[in-house]
Scaffold this motif. Structure first.
Motif, mmCIF file in Angstrom:
data_model
loop_
_atom_site.group_PDB
_atom_site.id
_atom_site.type_symbol
_atom_site.label_atom_id
_atom_site.label_comp_id
_atom_site.label_asym_id
_atom_site.label_seq_id
_atom_site.Cartn_x
_atom_site.Cartn_y
_atom_site.Cartn_z
ATOM 1 N N GLU A 13 5.710 5.405 11.020
ATOM 2 C CA GLU A 13 4.481 5.476 10.772
ATOM 3 C C GLU A 13 3.731 6.740 10.907
ATOM 4 O OE1 GLU A 13 2.692 2.511 13.340
ATOM 5 O OE2 GLU A 13 3.696 0.807 12.629
ATOM 6 N N LEU A 14 4.328 7.517 11.912
ATOM 7 C CA LEU A 14 3.797 8.916 12.184
ATOM 8 C C LEU A 14 4.042 9.829 10.903
ATOM 9 C CD1 LEU A 14 2.679 11.219 13.740
ATOM 10 C CD2 LEU A 14 5.002 11.398 14.803
ATOM 11 N N TYR A 15 5.253 9.606 10.394
ATOM 12 C CA TYR A 15 5.533 10.300 8.963
ATOM 13 C C TYR A 15 4.536 10.073 7.979
ATOM 14 C CZ TYR A 15 7.792 11.250 4.496
ATOM 15 O OH TYR A 15 8.036 11.698 3.496
ATOM 16 N N ALA A 16 4.434 8.415 7.838
ATOM 17 C CA ALA A 16 3.277 8.216 6.715
ATOM 18 C C ALA A 16 2.013 8.789 7.112
ATOM 19 C CB ALA A 16 3.308 6.477 6.716
ATOM 20 N N ASP A 17 1.679 8.776 8.239
ATOM 21 C CA ASP A 17 0.207 9.129 8.556
ATOM 22 C C ASP A 17 0.168 10.579 8.304
ATOM 23 O OD1 ASP A 17 -0.369 6.668 9.099
ATOM 24 O OD2 ASP A 17 -0.424 6.945 11.278
ATOM 25 N N ARG A 18 1.140 11.439 8.396
ATOM 26 C CA ARG A 18 1.052 13.019 8.284
ATOM 27 C C ARG A 18 1.491 13.117 6.788
ATOM 28 N NH1 ARG A 18 4.882 15.128 13.412
ATOM 29 N NH2 ARG A 18 3.245 15.395 14.610
ATOM 30 N N MET A 19 1.855 12.368 6.081
ATOM 31 C CA MET A 19 2.041 12.493 4.745
ATOM 32 C C MET A 19 0.576 12.297 4.001
ATOM 33 S SD MET A 19 4.907 13.761 3.632
ATOM 34 C CE MET A 19 4.841 13.544 2.017
ATOM 35 N N LEU A 20 -0.298 11.186 4.510
ATOM 36 C CA LEU A 20 -1.165 10.846 4.099
ATOM 37 C C LEU A 20 -2.756 11.748 4.471
ATOM 38 C CD1 LEU A 20 -0.752 7.115 4.112
ATOM 39 C CD2 LEU A 20 -1.029 8.378 2.008
ATOM 40 N N GLY A 21 -2.269 12.707 5.396
ATOM 41 C CA GLY A 21 -3.270 13.563 6.033
ATOM 42 C C GLY A 21 -4.040 13.099 7.219
ATOM 43 N N ILE A 22 -3.819 11.991 7.568
ATOM 44 C CA ILE A 22 -4.139 11.118 8.656
ATOM 45 C C ILE A 22 -4.104 11.851 10.200
ATOM 46 C CG2 ILE A 22 -4.541 8.989 9.797
ATOM 47 C CD1 ILE A 22 -3.739 7.716 7.394
ATOM 48 N N VAL A 23 -2.846 12.220 9.951
ATOM 49 C CA VAL A 23 -2.426 13.193 11.306
ATOM 50 C C VAL A 23 -2.110 14.501 10.864
ATOM 51 C CG1 VAL A 23 -0.658 13.304 13.214
ATOM 52 C CG2 VAL A 23 -1.733 11.264 12.683
ATOM 53 N N THR A 29 0.758 -1.207 0.108
ATOM 54 C CA THR A 29 0.109 -0.085 -0.114
ATOM 55 C C THR A 29 0.815 1.234 -0.019
ATOM 56 O OG1 THR A 29 0.011 0.182 2.249
ATOM 57 C CG2 THR A 29 -1.711 -1.239 1.208
ATOM 58 N N GLU A 30 0.369 2.271 -0.216
ATOM 59 C CA GLU A 30 1.046 3.821 -0.085
ATOM 60 C C GLU A 30 1.632 3.786 1.039
ATOM 61 O OE1 GLU A 30 0.585 8.425 -1.555
ATOM 62 O OE2 GLU A 30 -1.304 6.937 -1.605
ATOM 63 N N ARG A 31 0.897 3.837 2.026
ATOM 64 C CA ARG A 31 1.135 3.651 3.448
ATOM 65 C C ARG A 31 2.325 3.178 3.691
ATOM 66 N NH1 ARG A 31 0.523 1.905 8.827
ATOM 67 N NH2 ARG A 31 0.530 3.809 10.411
ATOM 68 N N GLU A 32 2.450 1.753 3.586
ATOM 69 C CA GLU A 32 3.423 0.857 3.718
ATOM 70 C C GLU A 32 4.990 1.237 2.880
ATOM 71 O OE1 GLU A 32 1.213 -3.471 4.453
ATOM 72 O OE2 GLU A 32 1.699 -2.751 2.374
ATOM 73 N N GLU A 33 4.414 1.921 1.569
ATOM 74 C CA GLU A 33 5.751 2.371 0.897
ATOM 75 C C GLU A 33 6.451 3.560 1.760
ATOM 76 O OE1 GLU A 33 4.987 2.997 -3.128
ATOM 77 O OE2 GLU A 33 3.996 1.200 -3.381
ATOM 78 N N LEU A 34 5.299 4.601 1.989
ATOM 79 C CA LEU A 34 5.992 5.711 2.830
ATOM 80 C C LEU A 34 6.558 5.285 4.270
ATOM 81 C CD1 LEU A 34 3.001 8.092 2.532
ATOM 82 C CD2 LEU A 34 5.197 8.306 1.564
#
Length: 66
Positions: free
Chosen positions: A35-45, A2-7
């Motif tokens: 994980e925090l970085y990925a979530d921020r890049m995806l707009g989750i956090v 997934t995109e999150r896993e790649e991030l």
């Protein structure tokens, strides 16, 4: 993958040298920060508002050790 896993994998490659290798929780910290970085890049956090944070933490020149 997934995109999150790649991030997360990209972030691990970037952050891996920023955590001391001899830290007993190295893998845990690396996973958490990635994980925090990925979530921020995806707009989750949301990213922190640095301007607001800086205004609240004003440092007077007299407080500096040099």
């Amino acid at each position: 993958m997934t995109e999150r896993e790649e991030l997360i994998e990209d972030a691990k490659a970037f952050y891996c040298d920023m955590i001391p290798y001899d830290d007993p929780d190295y893998e845990k910290y690396l996973q958490e920060i990635s994980e925090l970085y990925a979530d921020r890049m995806l707009g989750i956090v949301p990213w922190p508002d640095m301007g607001e944070e800086c205004e609240n933490n004003v440092i007077d020149d007299d407080d500096l050790p040099f």
